[in-house]
Design a protein around this motif. Structure first.
Motif, short mmCIF file in Angstrom:
data_model
loop_
_atom_site.label_atom_id
_atom_site.label_comp_id
_atom_site.label_asym_id
_atom_site.label_seq_id
_atom_site.Cartn_x
_atom_site.Cartn_y
_atom_site.Cartn_z
N LEU A 87 7.08 10.14 13.68
CA LEU A 87 5.78 11.22 13.20
C LEU A 87 6.18 11.95 12.10
N HIS A 88 7.21 12.65 12.06
CA HIS A 88 7.86 13.24 11.01
C HIS A 88 7.84 12.67 9.75
N GLN A 89 8.39 11.43 9.68
CA GLN A 89 8.62 10.55 8.55
C GLN A 89 7.28 9.99 8.28
N LEU A 90 6.29 9.51 8.96
CA LEU A 90 4.94 9.35 8.83
C LEU A 90 4.35 10.48 7.96
N CYS A 91 4.46 11.82 8.46
CA CYS A 91 3.95 12.83 7.54
C CYS A 91 4.62 12.94 6.01
N GLN A 92 5.80 12.94 6.05
CA GLN A 92 6.50 12.65 4.76
C GLN A 92 5.79 11.52 3.69
N VAL A 93 5.67 10.38 4.45
CA VAL A 93 5.19 9.24 3.54
C VAL A 93 3.52 9.70 3.05
N LEU A 94 2.81 10.53 3.99
CA LEU A 94 1.72 10.95 3.63
C LEU A 94 1.34 11.91 2.71
N ALA A 95 2.58 12.88 2.79
CA ALA A 95 2.71 13.90 1.57
C ALA A 95 3.08 13.27 0.35
N GLU A 96 4.02 12.28 0.28
CA GLU A 96 4.60 11.90 -0.72
C GLU A 96 3.76 11.00 -1.74
N GLU A 97 3.20 10.13 -0.96
CA GLU A 97 2.48 9.07 -1.58
C GLU A 97 0.79 9.04 -1.24
N TYR A 98 0.57 9.93 -0.66
CA TYR A 98 -0.94 10.07 -0.29
C TYR A 98 -1.43 11.55 -0.51
N GLN A 99 -1.05 12.43 -1.05
CA GLN A 99 -1.39 13.80 -1.19
C GLN A 99 -1.58 14.54 0.06
N GLY A 100 -0.97 14.07 1.16
CA GLY A 100 -1.33 14.63 2.42
C GLY A 100 -2.57 14.19 3.27
N ASP A 101 -3.19 13.29 2.65
CA ASP A 101 -4.53 12.73 2.99
C ASP A 101 -4.54 11.36 3.37
N ALA A 102 -4.56 11.13 4.67
CA ALA A 102 -4.51 9.71 5.48
C ALA A 102 -5.62 8.89 4.85
N SER A 103 -6.84 9.38 4.70
CA SER A 103 -7.92 8.79 4.15
C SER A 103 -7.45 8.16 2.86
N ARG A 104 -6.82 8.43 2.02
CA ARG A 104 -6.38 7.79 0.65
C ARG A 104 -5.93 6.33 0.94
N LEU A 105 -5.43 6.04 2.19
CA LEU A 105 -4.63 4.90 2.59
C LEU A 105 -5.68 3.73 2.42
N TRP A 106 -6.93 4.23 2.90
CA TRP A 106 -8.07 3.16 2.93
C TRP A 106 -9.26 3.58 2.03
#
Length: 194
Positions: A87-106
């Motif tokens: 989960l920590h790794q997931l949050c790091q990906v969201l922070a680094e690639e999606y500006q901390g916003d999961a909705s940017r994925l979709w």
């Protein structure tokens, strides 16, 4: 706003309904424990972090510190070490690639592209990514072209996964479908070994 009935806890369900990061985190935690506990995990984490599920704060924490937070009693997951790290790794990906916003994925792209992005996330294999894509389409109103096709069987109508749960009755139907599928798989495995 879409309501959720996944945890049996109104506050935890409200967090899932209003926070895309929490919903994605709940899906990440959904393995080898009851669905209700997995999806309640982000709410437990939020309580332990001054009331907010903050992806950027989690990503900035040392992984060991976040794992300790997940392992505190009652633990967020049956395997707090490995799942806390994931989960920590997931949050790091969201922070680094999606500006901390999961909705940017979709936020853009068609179903196949969104599925590809989901499958790149820590903890998201093919099946989990397809289920989450179906959840977005069925429960979050995602209108990306081809999302149902990309979600495969989970995009179809029925009671196959968390994407199909809207109340206690549909939860029970999903459980029955999963139980029948496991029994069929066991039977097929036994038949193959004879």
């Amino acid at each position: 706003m879409t309501s959720f009935h996944l945890t049996g806890d109104a506050n935890a369900d409200e967090l899932l309904a209003t926070d895309d990061n929490a919903l994605l985190a709940g899906m990440c935690l959904d393995q080898q424990i009851p669905m209700e506990k997995a999806f309640a995990g982000p709410s437990v984490i939020a309580e332990r972090m001054r009331g907010q599920f903050d992806v950027l704060a989690i990503a900035a924490m040392p992984q060991e510190e976040f794992v300790d937070l997940c392992a505190a009693k009652p633990a967020v997951h049956r395997f707090p070490g490995s799942m806390g790290a994931r989960l920590h790794q997931l949050c790091q990906v969201l922070a680094e690639e999606y500006q901390g916003d999961a909705s940017r994925l979709w936020a853009d792209g068609d179903g196949a592209e969104i599925l590809r992005r989901l499958k790149k996330l820590p903890g998201f294999g093919d099946q989990k990514a397809r289920i989450f894509l179906a959840l977005l389409g069925k429960r979050r109103g995602l209108d990306a072209a081809g999302w149902r096709e990309a979600a495969g069987e989970y995009g179809q109508d029925g009671y196959r996964s968390v994407a199909d749960i809207t109340d206690a009755e549909s939860l029970q139907k999903v459980r029955e479908t999963k139980k029948a599928a496991k029994a069929a798989a066991r039977q097929a495995e036994e038949g193959a070994s004879r």
